[in-house]
Design an enzyme around this catalytic site. Sequence first.
Site, PDB file in Angstrom:
ATOM      1  N   ARG A  18      23.795  52.883  13.614  1.00 17.03           N
ATOM      2  CA  ARG A  18      22.308  52.203  13.547  1.00 17.03           C
ATOM      3  C   ARG A  18      22.001  50.741  13.428  1.00 17.03           C
ATOM      4  O   ARG A  18      20.719  50.021  13.265  1.00 17.03           O
ATOM      5  CB  ARG A  18      21.691  53.120  13.683  1.00 17.03           C
ATOM      6  N   GLN A  78      37.552  61.550   5.174  1.00 12.81           N
ATOM      7  CA  GLN A  78      36.758  62.836   5.741  1.00 12.81           C
ATOM      8  C   GLN A  78      36.888  62.231   7.246  1.00 12.81           C
ATOM      9  O   GLN A  78      36.778  61.933   7.698  1.00 12.81           O
ATOM     10  CB  GLN A  78      35.319  62.914   5.428  1.00 12.81           C
ATOM     11  N   GLY A  83      29.506  67.489   8.729  1.00 16.00           N
ATOM     12  CA  GLY A  83      28.525  67.871   8.135  1.00 16.00           C
ATOM     13  C   GLY A  83      28.803  67.480   6.840  1.00 16.00           C
ATOM     14  O   GLY A  83      30.104  67.310   6.430  1.00 16.00           O
ATOM     15  N   LYS A 337      28.381  22.218  -9.013  1.00 11.65           N
ATOM     16  CA  LYS A 337      29.488  23.615  -8.333  1.00 11.65           C
ATOM     17  C   LYS A 337      30.402  23.340  -8.806  1.00 11.65           C
ATOM     18  O   LYS A 337      30.942  22.120 -10.027  1.00 11.65           O
ATOM     19  CB  LYS A 337      29.580  23.016  -6.563  1.00 11.65           C
ATOM     20  N   TYR A 373      36.373  15.973  -2.748  1.00  9.68           N
ATOM     21  CA  TYR A 373      37.564  16.491  -2.286  1.00  9.68           C
ATOM     22  C   TYR A 373      38.050  15.077  -1.514  1.00  9.68           C
ATOM     23  O   TYR A 373      37.485  14.610  -1.020  1.00  9.68           O
ATOM     24  CB  TYR A 373      36.500  16.943  -0.924  1.00  9.68           C
TER      25      TYR A 373
END
Length: 451
Positions: A18, A78, A83, A337, A373
């Site tokens: 959902r 599981q 259940g 940064k 960079y």
Amino acid sequence: MTARSSLTIVLAAGEGTRMRSSLPKVLHPVAHQTLLAHVLAAAPKGTGTALAVVIGPDHGAVAEEAKRIRPDALTFVQSERLGTAHAVLAAREAIARGADDLLVAFGDTPLISAETFARLRAPLAKGAAIAALGFRAADPTGYGRFIVEGDRLVAIREQADASEAERKIDLCNAGVMAIDGRRALEILEKIGNANSKGEYYLTDAVEIVRKQGWESVVIETSEDEVRGINTKAQLAEAEAVMQARLRKAAMEAGVTLIAPETVYLSADTVFGKDVTIEPFVVIGPGVSIADGAVIHSFSHIVETTLGKKVSIGPYARLRPGTSLGDGARIGNFVETKAATLEAGVKVNHLSYIGDATVGANSNIGAGTITCNYDGFKKHKTIIGQGAFVGTNSSLVAPVKIGNGAYIGSGSVITKDVPDDAMALERNQQTIREGGAKRYREMKTGGKKPEK
């Protein structure tokens, strides 16, 4: 309580269809931590405690998250979803070790607290076989109802099976349960699947305990604390509750939030004393803020350490790896940064400082950029103590600016600048050895600087 051992089993095998997401439900975040991380953080820890997480097939990412938060966590798969009791018994090996207290929790209830787990365990120490967590629902429709006789819980009745009178009960089942660890396997193994879905329900444990003549009790908590997350809308509701909690805790610790409802915090934010946060600030994960810091409006901070009496913003962005020394100032429209700015550094306007170290008391002028960079790799810029970088300068890494150096406005620096040197001309590297020092001496002596 501390003398009793415990095993906490967290059920986290749900797909969360959902949620309309490929991400497993328990890995969705609230306050920048996964739903599972919140539950594991609240679960008992320390000497005599054990933790098991039941996951679904092919949910390796959930197992990794469990180990990241709690390295002591065991994981069990599981393979079929039959259940809640079936899910608990997936961890049979851990249950069989015989902890005094067995706690069953759910990985999608991020608002549950350590205090609530402790309250659930307390009746077991007094002889109860089960302590079940309940809440008073504003609208109980759809929830299992607690059927009580005096102080005893005698049954948990699902909505479909409840009588008209039972449906008026507002004391509802939260699903979280504590079971006497010495009797846990005996109880769990008696749970059958004689129901319309053919599943093994943990709620049936209450009736089994009653038939054995043992005691089950109810522990109440708020509806907010046991909110389960099944949809994105419910995720947003849990976020709102968590943010309200975090803001309240921050203000109780002495933080000034001028407009609390506009400030977004992370669950791991650390505050010092006398911190002030103006409206519309976002603080992401991994942020530590020391005494006397002021964060101005519309700033965004992630994985950053702020020293004492720093000033941030407005409109500043501090990205991961930023560290500011005491008294540093980051002004409007500045981004950092992976940068260490030592005590007293000022970067007041429109600058980017990335992959850099800036020495104490340096001044970075408006529009300055560390060009870190080159299209392939990141490179480091090192700026010494007391340096002055003029406006609209570009520092092309790797480069080192010496202590006390002076960079003229509009310079493009591609080579190292020695201590006390002056780089003046635009778009080329013209360095005058000791120029910055002579400039300061002449300025203070009333002489004109050399042209």
